[in-house]
Each structure stands twice: as structure tokens, then as C-alpha cells.
Design a protein around this motif. Structure first.
Motif, mmCIF file in Angstrom:
data_model
loop_
_atom_site.group_PDB
_atom_site.id
_atom_site.type_symbol
_atom_site.label_atom_id
_atom_site.label_comp_id
_atom_site.label_asym_id
_atom_site.label_seq_id
_atom_site.Cartn_x
_atom_site.Cartn_y
_atom_site.Cartn_z
ATOM 1 N N SER A 195 -7.899 -2.578 2.482
ATOM 2 C CA SER A 195 -6.789 -1.781 1.945
ATOM 3 C C SER A 195 -6.965 -1.528 0.457
ATOM 4 N N ALA A 196 -7.423 -2.559 -0.271
ATOM 5 C CA ALA A 196 -7.649 -2.410 -1.713
ATOM 6 C C ALA A 196 -8.706 -1.350 -1.989
ATOM 7 N N ILE A 244 -3.913 -3.185 -6.750
ATOM 8 C CA ILE A 244 -4.718 -3.995 -5.832
ATOM 9 C C ILE A 244 -4.607 -5.486 -6.194
ATOM 10 N N ASN A 283 3.146 1.409 -3.412
ATOM 11 C CA ASN A 283 2.226 1.732 -4.519
ATOM 12 C C ASN A 283 2.990 2.006 -5.822
ATOM 13 N N PHE A 318 0.836 -1.204 0.000
ATOM 14 C CA PHE A 318 0.000 0.000 0.000
ATOM 15 C C PHE A 318 0.873 1.257 0.000
ATOM 16 N N ILE A 355 -2.140 -6.907 -3.801
ATOM 17 C CA ILE A 355 -2.771 -6.997 -2.482
ATOM 18 C C ILE A 355 -3.762 -8.159 -2.447
ATOM 19 N N LEU A 372 -7.242 2.016 -1.275
ATOM 20 C CA LEU A 372 -6.242 2.377 -2.282
ATOM 21 C C LEU A 372 -6.913 2.996 -3.497
ATOM 22 N N CYS A 373 -8.153 2.569 -3.765
ATOM 23 C CA CYS A 373 -8.898 3.095 -4.912
ATOM 24 C C CYS A 373 -9.641 4.383 -4.587
#
Length: 437
Positions: free
Chosen positions: A411-412, A370, A263, A260, A373, A415-416
Motif C-alpha cells: 500500500s505504501a 506512508i 490520505n 490509504f 502505514i 500510495l507513492c
């Protein structure tokens, strides 16, 4: 070409050196801890007996809910090893980790009192458990010099709470604010009440928090350069302290956090996953194997064969006398996370996610990273398939590995999300050193 070869050679070299040094230091520490006087240790083990007697082997601090099950049987077993005075040398005791087991259907906590009182009702048998390091003795024996199980639980709860608060503050202040909620959800899934009350569950919880804490002190450049070292030391610590409970949590949560924060491009992220897993599994296996070798050399016993036999037992499909499929192993672990509180918890996660997605301040965009992840998020299912016997029989503790999946999903999603108020002055900017060296 030479520089590239050196770059990839330094990783196996670091693993070998780290394991060798850790095994040597671990051996010395284990021998040293066996020189502690046992009078007070045995007294405090005896003082702990009423707690075990009241709660029995497997205590549910919230009856009906399977995920609140405490493994008092193993905690009592740990005390059995900690209080054994032995008849052989302390060096031999430290490598074989002896305990006394009485014949008959005697629980481990009953063994505590029978051994201390030199009970002759049943025939005692001397047993060895040399295939594990039993590194927990480094803190359990000193604590038992001064306190009983009740006091150890209180201390454990305070330390775990303070460490968690410190880690969250570091994440919020020096990493990325968007990581805080996913991380807290994963911790709730692990069930910190149980990790405070059950000594066996504590090791992985501490290793996970400490690994995350280390990550909060590294900027992006340092993370990219040293992430493999984190997982080498992480694997060594698990092999030394843990009783094979839910080790994947201590690997998966820190790795997702690193992915994360870095990235980077998809290939770099996938390479990070592969290298991290190889480093972690190699150091974990080698550190564990080193106990078999060192213990065998010192005691003359065939600990290697004993350890290999245990691996064969834990990876077969047979459990409770039946052939267990991969889906049955996975399903049994899911059964331990059922119940109304967790359903409410999951509903809140969905509502919160929708609220973020519909907010005017939030921009939703697909981030290809992602994928990396997500790969880490499915590792618990692979683990349940490979460790079928262990995952099925010990689902009351192995279900915690699904915290990795929970953290991966959360987390995914974050992240978006691009959140305007959070992006302004986000402390993660301090970590955004150049993306390539």
C-alpha cells in the motif's frame, strides 16, 4: 472546549455501550443455540470422523510447506463442544462450554467417537472452557444439524470465495483501484485455501473481509467520522468468534485501507492509528472480559482467574520448556512463510513494483503518510514480542499476522505511485469529500 470534550467522550461512551449491548445479546444467543436438538449434530460429528482419522491432528494440504498446515485438532475440539449434551442446565452449558475428555493419549477427534459411542475403555472427564465466548457455535451447531465437516468445508470455500470477489469488485469500483493488488497479495499471504478447509482459521478471515466491505460503503467524510466505530465492532466480533488465532489481521488490513483512502496530513493519520488501536484493543479486551464476568455470575465459578492465568501463560517468554527471545519468536513465524512458491511470489512483487516504477506513465513521489502505514506494518513484530509464548507455539497460524506487513509495504508503494491511466476517472474521486469538516 466543551465541544472538544464531548467529541472525545463519545468514543469511550460508544465502547462501553457497544460492549454492554454485545455482551447481553451474545449471552442470549449462546444460551439459545444450546437449545438446538443434538441428535443430528452428533450424527454429523460422527460422519466427520473418517476425515479427521485420515488427515490426523495437523494436516498439510501441500506437504513440506509449513504454511499449509490445518489445525484439525482444534476443529475436532470445536465439534466436541458443539455436540456435548451435558447434565446441567443449558444456561450453565452455554457459559461453561463443557466437553468430555478421555484419559490417556486420546486425540480430540477420537473423543468425538468415544463420546458418541459411550466408550467405557477410558475414564471420561468433564472439562469446561468458559474463558472464551465460543461464538462460532452460532453457525457451527446449525450447520451440523444438516451437514458433516466435508460439506461444511465446501460451503465455507464457496462463501469465502464469493465474499472475496464481492469485496474486490467494491474496492475497484467504489474505492481506489490501487488498493486492489495490495489487498489481493495480502489475502494470498493469509492462504485462503487453509481458511476454507480449517474452521478455526475462518473467523478472522470473515471479519477482515466484512470490515473491508463496510469501508467500501463509506465516503471520505463518513470514514473520518466513524472509523473508530468500525474498530470497536471489529474488536467485539473477534473476541466473540475467534479462538485467538491471528486477530491482528482483522485490525491491520482495514486500518491501512482507511489510512490509504483518507490520505490526510501526517498528524491526522497518526491520530487515526492511535485512536483505532485503543478502540480495537479496549473493545476486544472488554468483550472478552465480559464473558468471564457473566459466566462467573451465572455459574458461580471463578472464570476470571482462569482467564487471567491464561493471559499470563501466553505472554511469558517460556515455550516448550525454553526461554524464547523476541527474535526467536519473530524468526519462527518467518519460518512458516518459507518455501519456493512464496519466494516466487515475492520475486513477482518486486518485479511488478519495478515495472511500475520504471513505467513512463508512473510518477514516483514520497508521500509522508506512508509513515502511519509503516507503523501499522510493524505491529505484527511487536505482537510477536508481547505474545511470545503464543506466537512461538502457534506460529503455524500466527504467521498470518505478517499479512498486515505485506499489505502495508504494498500500500505504501502504491500510495507513492501516481498512475496516469488510473488517476483519470478513478472511482476514489467519488469518495473525495472535503478533507476537513
Amino acid at each position: 472546549m466543551k465541544n472538544k470534550r464531548k467529541k472525545y467522550l463519545r468514543i469511550p461512551l460508544f465502547i462501553i455501550i457497544a460492549v454492554a449491548v454485545s455482551a447481553a445479546v451474545g449471552t442470549v444467543l449462546m444460551i439459545a443455540i444450546y437449545f438446538l436438538p443434538l441428535k443430528e449434530i452428533q450424527k454429523h460429528c460422527a460422519d466427520s470422523y473418517p476425515i479427521f482419522q485420515k488427515e490426523t491432528n495437523y494436516y498439510y494440504w501441500a506437504p513440506v510447506y509449513e504454511n499449509t498446515k490445518l489445525d484439525n485438532s482444534t476443529d475436532a475440539f470445536m465439534m466436541n463442544i458443539a455436540m456435548y449434551d451435558g447434565t446441567s442446565s443449558r444456561i450453565n452449558n452455554a457459559m461453561q462450554n463443557y466437553y468430555v475428555m478421555y484419559s490417556g493419549d486420546i486425540d480430540f477427534f477420537e473423543n468425538v467417537m468415544m463420546y458418541i459411542n459411550d466408550d467405557k475403555t477410558y475414564e471420561p472427564a468433564l472439562c469446561a472452557y468458559g474463558r472464551y465466548w465460543h461464538g462460532y457455535l452460532l453457525w457451527l451447531k446449525p450447520l451440523l444439524e444438516f451437514m458433516d465437516l466435508q460439506e461444511i468445508r465446501m460451503l465455507n470455500m464457496a462463501l469465502q470465495f464469493l465474499l472475496l470477489i464481492f469485496v474486490v469488485i467494491r474496492l475497484y469500483t467504489f474505492c481506489d483501484k490501487k488498493l486492489v493488488l495490495p489487498f489481493l497479495f495480502a489475502i494470498l499471504f493469509i492462504n485462503p485455501v487453509s481458511t476454507a478447509l480449517c474452521m478455526q482459521y475462518s473467523s478472522i478471515y470473515y471479519i477482515t473481509l466484512l470490515s473491508v466491505l463496510v469501508i467500501t460503503y463509506l465516503d471520505k467524510k463518513q470514514l473520518r467520522k466513524n472509523y473508530y466505530k468500525i474498530f470497536v465492532l471489529n474488536g467485539i466480533a473477534i473476541a466473540f468468534f475467534d479462538f485467538f488465532t491471528y486477530p491482528l489481521v482483522a485490525f491491520g488490513i482495514p486500518l491501512i485501507m482507511i489510512l490509504f483512502l483518507l490520505n490526510e496530513d501526517l498528524w491526522s493519520e497518526l491520530k487515526c492509528v492511535i485512536i483505532s488501536f485503543v478502540c480495537w484493543l479496549s473493545s476486544y479486551a472488554l468483550m472478552w472480559f465480559s464473558k468471564w464476568v457473566i459466566g462467573g455470575l451465572i455459574t458461580g465459578d471463578d472464570i476470571i482467574n482462569n482467564g487471567l492465568q491464561q493471559i499470563r501463560t501466553r505472554t511469558i517468554s517460556d515455550a516448550y520448556g525454553k526461554d524464547v527471545t523476541v527474535f526467536e519468536s519473530i524468526g519462527r513465524n518467518f519460518n512458516f512463510i518459507s518455501g519456493m512458491p512464496l519466494k516466487i511470489f515475492l520475486i513477482l512483487v518486486i518485479i511488478m513494483t519495478l515495472a511500475f516504477a520504471l513505467s513512463k506513465k508512473v510518477k514516483l513521489s514520497f508521500d509522508k503518510n506512508i509513515i502511519a502505514i509503516a507503523i501499522v506494518g510493524i505491529l505484527p513484530f511487536i505482537w510477536y514480542g508481547v505474545m511470545r509464548n503464543h506466537s512461538y507455539i502457534h506460529a503455524y497460524m500466527t504467521h498470518r499476522d505478517l499479512a498486515v506487513t505485506v499489505f502495508a509495504i504494498m500500500s505504501a508503494l502504491f500510495l507513492c505511485f501516481s498512475i496516469d491511466d488510473w488517476e483519470k476517472g478513478n472511482t476514489s474521486d467519488k469518495r473525495k469529500v472535503e478533507s476537513k469538516e
